[in-house]
Motif scaffolding. Structure first.
Motif, short mmCIF file in Angstrom:
data_model
loop_
_atom_site.label_atom_id
_atom_site.label_comp_id
_atom_site.label_asym_id
_atom_site.label_seq_id
_atom_site.Cartn_x
_atom_site.Cartn_y
_atom_site.Cartn_z
N ASN A 154 0.82 -1.21 0.00
CA ASN A 154 0.00 0.00 0.00
C ASN A 154 0.86 1.26 0.00
O ASN A 154 0.56 2.23 -0.71
CB ASN A 154 -0.92 0.00 1.22
N SER A 155 1.95 1.25 0.77
CA SER A 155 2.84 2.41 0.82
C SER A 155 3.57 2.61 -0.50
O SER A 155 3.71 3.74 -0.98
CB SER A 155 3.87 2.23 1.96
N LEU A 156 4.03 1.51 -1.11
CA LEU A 156 4.69 1.61 -2.40
C LEU A 156 3.73 2.10 -3.47
O LEU A 156 4.09 2.91 -4.33
CB LEU A 156 5.26 0.25 -2.80
N LYS A 157 2.51 1.61 -3.43
CA LYS A 157 1.50 2.04 -4.39
C LYS A 157 1.34 3.56 -4.35
O LYS A 157 1.36 4.23 -5.39
CB LYS A 157 0.16 1.36 -4.09
N LYS A 158 1.19 4.11 -3.15
CA LYS A 158 1.00 5.55 -3.01
C LYS A 158 2.20 6.31 -3.57
O LYS A 158 2.05 7.31 -4.29
CB LYS A 158 0.80 5.92 -1.54
N GLN A 159 3.41 5.84 -3.24
CA GLN A 159 4.61 6.53 -3.69
C GLN A 159 4.80 6.40 -5.19
O GLN A 159 5.19 7.36 -5.87
CB GLN A 159 5.83 5.99 -2.94
N GLN A 160 4.53 5.23 -5.74
CA GLN A 160 4.70 5.03 -7.18
C GLN A 160 3.69 5.84 -7.98
O GLN A 160 4.00 6.32 -9.07
CB GLN A 160 4.60 3.53 -7.49
N ILE A 161 2.49 6.02 -7.44
CA ILE A 161 1.50 6.89 -8.09
C ILE A 161 1.97 8.33 -8.09
O ILE A 161 1.83 9.06 -9.07
CB ILE A 161 0.13 6.74 -7.41
#
Length: 366
Positions: A22-29
């Motif tokens: 979830n944290s990676l998703k936010k950062q990659q977006i």
């Protein structure tokens, strides 16, 4: 870049892999990528237009076990890959579970989509794990065609190299240091508050923390706050009652993010008595909150945390030693301050921004 993450557990479930993805998703977006999530068919997992679920309906307690239900779901994943990847057309598939990575690898190779995997903990070299689980993990890591196998602690690289499994690369987890920043006056007064955060499973060694509380009761004014849920919850509560420390230990169950942060910033000492680990995110969160840390010396923890400098390391399954370090910290406020300051400085070296950038380079390379 279009990224598809595969994960057994996902937000708002408890677990390092769920939080990491979830944290990676936010950062990659934020960076500008399009991110999709493929995860288990669990009611606990929130669904949206870019979160897909596969397989039979299950619950979080069964996802780390080898069950007939799980095997059937993985078979569904095999067919999902061939039917969906052609339409989705991701540039990269990032698996966070070796078994999921293996079952989708056939379709990934057919469509020419590179596949990488993150090991959030490696079990095949550890005899504490069930033999079939260790055998399966070793097989999946060898034969899934992963272009890179990412480990979150440096000891994982040594384990892979020793087993002759190539393509290992180290990318540590991150933490949002601003989210856990302790504000003046937030630190608790009166009794010393010890905090544990995590799944209530055998792996976390909480029976030894309860035993340590038994050794310390009557000698100090303290409490232990256990945050999380899991299949061992009722057994642990029963053990606390049998040991006569149920008035000391508070089981909060799963908390909202806001309430969890309040615990991190309001307690005095973080304790993690795990029997085995990779590099738990809860340790980085505790460090970001400037909490003095007591943790067992297992997995890759000693490659990041140094005894007496930014944490106190103890042997696993040793409740006497654990109780001794808890007593030491309660009695030594200067040591608390030293560990707190050093832990916070350590956490500042880790960020999701850095993790996402390292992963972006890996994606581009493969």
């Amino acid at each position: 870049m279009k990224i598809l993450h595969l994960t057994k557990k996902y937000y708002p479930m408890i677990g390092g892999d769920a939080y990491t993805v979830n944290s990676l998703k936010k950062q990659q977006i934020r960076i500008g990528h399009t991110v999709y999530i493929l995860t288990s068919n669990c009611d606990e997992i929130a669904r949206d237009e870019k979160v897909f679920k596969f397989g039979l309906k299950d619950n979080s307690a069964n996802l780390d076990k080898i069950t007939l239900q799980r095997l059937i779901s993985l078979t569904f994943l095999f067919f999902w890959g061939f039917s969906k990847l052609r339409k989705l057309k991701p540039d990269i598939i990032h698996s966070h579970s070796a078994d999921m990575g293996f079952f989708i690898s056939f379709a990934a190779r057919f469509y020419g989509i590179p596949l990488v995997n993150t090991c959030h903990g490696i079990s095949f070299d550890d005899k504490q794990y069930f033999f079939l689980k260790r055998l399966a993990e070793n097989f999946f890591l060898r034969y899934s065609g992963f272009k890179k196998i990412i480990v979150v602690d440096k000891s994982g690289l040594e384990i892979l190299e020793k087993a002759g499994i190539k393509k290992g690369i180290y990318v540590p987890n991150g933490v949002d240091i601003h989210k856990f920043e302790r504000k003046p006056g937030e630190k608790s007064d009166g009794k010393t508050s010890f905090l544990f955060v995590g799944r209530l499973e055998k792996q976390k060694g909480l029976e030894y923390l309860i035993q340590a509380a038994k050794f310390l009761k009557g000698k100090n004014d303290f409490e232990i706050i256990i945050v999380g849920d899991g299949e061992e919850a009722e057994n642990l509560k029963k053990t606390a009652t049998e040991f006569g420390v149920d008035y000391i230990i508070k089981f909060t169950g799963k908390l909202s993010e806001h309430s969890l942060i309040e615990q991190y910033t309001g307690c005095d000492i973080f304790v993690l008595p795990s029997l085995w680990e990779g590099l738990p995110l809860t340790l980085l969160e505790a460090a970001a909150a400037g909490l003095p840390i007591i943790v067992t010396d297992v997995g890759g923890i000693s490659s990041v945390f140094t005894h007496g400098e930014n944490a106190l390391l103890v042997k696993a399954r040793n409740s006497r030693e654990l109780a001794g370090k808890m007593q030491e910290l309660m009695s030594d406020k200067e040591l608390q301050k030293t560990l707190s300051t050093s832990a916070r400085k350590l956490a500042e070296k880790y960020s999701w921004e850095n993790s996402a950038k390292q992963l972006e380079n890996i994606y581009t390379d493969v």
